[in-house]
Design an enzyme around this catalytic site. Structure first.
Site, short mmCIF file in Angstrom:
data_model
loop_
_atom_site.label_atom_id
_atom_site.label_comp_id
_atom_site.label_asym_id
_atom_site.label_seq_id
_atom_site.Cartn_x
_atom_site.Cartn_y
_atom_site.Cartn_z
N SER A 185 43.60 53.28 39.45
CA SER A 185 45.06 52.77 40.86
C SER A 185 46.85 53.20 39.74
O SER A 185 46.90 54.67 40.02
CB SER A 185 44.89 51.16 40.73
OG SER A 185 45.39 50.48 41.03
N HIS A 390 38.23 46.58 42.40
CA HIS A 390 39.19 46.63 42.36
C HIS A 390 38.93 46.52 40.37
O HIS A 390 38.62 47.48 39.26
CB HIS A 390 40.95 46.41 42.85
CG HIS A 390 41.32 47.25 42.52
ND1 HIS A 390 41.88 48.68 42.90
CD2 HIS A 390 42.48 46.91 42.03
CE1 HIS A 390 42.82 49.37 42.57
NE2 HIS A 390 43.45 48.55 41.71
#
Ligand code: NAG
Ligand code: NAG
Ligand code: NAG
Ligand code: NAG
Ligand code: NAG
Length: 417
Positions: A185, A390
């Site tokens: 990320s 995620h």
């Protein structure tokens, strides 16, 4: 779309949470560790990185390094070894995401935490921590508690200073000439920023493995995440006049609150798991009860309001660009009315991209946008599990089946021995 009133209410709520959490920042932690143990907190939620990895038979070293602009960062090293006692080369660096620390790589436990899996495969593993989290909350002359200027950073500076300093430190210490860099990320986005701003660093990695890389975030679906970061963007200056530059610090009330309730197993399932699903997406059976109880012992790990504001801006922009200060300040700082875009053509290092279809923080459309711009993509892999989201990257119990085989193949392919 949520109605305007609902959005305003959530903005107010976010702000209240941050302010109250800040004002009630506890000089001493609410409960000491002995009390927490007696209350049934899982031991792993109370241990720091080295204590925890040692507990599972992976001795770790602590290293301190300095960035060019004076921030002091902590890095951990978990040296794995193949049979015969020699670690594979080159060294591998793992960089965590927004509001995390290196602890995130351990939270899924020895059977699924990527740090353990990579160390088991025999690599010399280094785990970075970016400025502002509880392991890297220090500076050569600024004091985080009293110098507001300490918190004047976003992922822009993390990419410009922290990632290069981390790579330089590992190269100097190990005398290797390249590393393999694995970024999750923000950890991947910061690497792209480094390539754009300091191209001489870009190829210090033989390979960049990106997990749900955050570059442009135009299509992020998560409403709580959008609301939180966009409120920070709107209110950054208001918060600053009240002396609030730091958010979600470990030991602050908002974090202690999560750390208090989430380790209790029934609340953990009832509220913390639902909250996590609401923030990202619902993936039943992915994050184990134990991981959920452990991770809130040290999550969120803290960052600056300015950094969250920067993410708020990225969700309102179609570009991957620097912090937007408004026209006149942009002109003064950047020489243009709009902030300059990062140059993704400068990401010349070989890149692999792993992403999930149900990721509500980094959307597949933004991944597609990124892939059209990166000049040296070796492979882009959509994780086969359609529910992969995620936070699964660091916390799922399923990493060994879903993402580790690919990571392991690439590490092996780019390693020297
Ligand atoms: C982790 O805990 C050990 C043992 O209590 C301590 O020596 C070490 O300084 C701690 N490390 C960090 C980074 O807090
Ligand atoms: C933060 O840093 C920028 C330069 O990078 C500077 O222009 C700005 O005034 C600083 N903000 C504060 C509040 O000090
Ligand atoms: C490089 O590493 C050596 C020891 O291995 C150390 O003495 C030296 O200070 C390091 N240099 C930098 C710039 O970190
Ligand atoms: C996790 O907790 C829930 C609710 O307490 C329970 O139904 C479930 O079986 C637990 N899962 C595991 C893997 O222990
Ligand atoms: C972007 O990077 C590429 C590759 O390094 C370079 O050729 C190009 O000139 C850069 N573009 C800008 C606008 O700096």
């Amino acid at each position: 779309m949520a109605s305007r009133g609902a959005v305003t209410t959530s903005v107010m709520l976010c702000v209240c949470l941050v302010c109250v959490g800040h004002v009630l920042r506890l000089p001493a932690r609410l409960l000491n560790d002995d009390t927490k143990r007696a209350l049934g907190y899982p031991p792993d939620s109370l241990l720091n990185f080295t204590e925890r990895s040692t507990r599972y038979g992976y001795p770790a070293e602590e290293h301190r390094l300095f960035t060019q602009d004076g921030y002091i960062l902590t890095m951990f090293r978990m040296a794995g070894a193949k049979e015969g006692g020699v670690a594979r080369a080159p060294p591998v660096i793992l960089m965590h995401g927004l509001l995390q620390s290196a602890d995130a790589w351990l939270d899924a436990g020895p059977s699924a935490g990527l740090a353990y899996l990579i160390a088991d495969a025999g690599y010399d593993l280094w785990l970075g921590n970016v400025r502002g989290n509880y392991y890297s909350r220090d500076h050569v002359h600024m004091r985080p508690d009293t110098d507001p200027q300490y918190w004047n950073f976003s992922v822009d500076e993390i990419g410009l200073y922290d990632v290069p300093a981390t790579i330089d430190y590992v190269l100097n210490y190990t005398k290797a000439d390249k590393v393999i860099f694995l970024g999750f990320s923000q950890g991947a986005g910061a690497y792209f920023i480094m390539c754009s701003e300091r191209p001489e660093y870009c190829n210090k990695a033989k390979l960049l493995i990106t997990l749900a890389p955050a570059a442009r975030q135009t299509n992020t679906k998560s409403v709580p995440y959008r609301t939180l970061t966009q409120s920070m963007n709107k209110l950054e200056s208001v918060l600053a006049t009240s002396g609030i530059q730091e958010v979600f610090t470990k030991g602050a009330l908002s974090q202690e609150f999560l750390a208090f309730f989430c380790p209790l197993s029934w609340i953990s399932q009832l509220i913390c798991a639902k909250g996590e699903a609401l923030f990202d997406s619902f993936h039943p059976g992915s994050i184990s009860n134990e991981t959920l109880r452990v991770l809130f012992g040290h999550f969120p790990a803290g960052t600056s309001v300015h950094n969250l504001a920067r993410y708020g801006q990225s969700m309102q922009s179609e570009r991957f660009e620097k912090f937007d200060y408004g026209k006149s300040k942009n002109l003064e700082l950047y020489g243009s009315l709009r902030p300059p875009e990062y140059n993704l053509s400068a990401v010349t290092v070989p890149v692999t991209v792993l992403y999930g279809e149900s990721d509500h923080l980094v959307d597949t459309e933004d991944i597609a946008w990124l892939l059209r711009r990166l000049p040296n993509v070796v492979e882009a892999v959509k994780v086969s599990d359609p529910l992969w989201n995620h936070l699964d990257v660091t916390y799922s119990s399923l990493t060994k089946q879903t993402i580790f085989p690919k990571i392991s193949d690439y590490l092996l392919q780019y390693s020297d021995n």
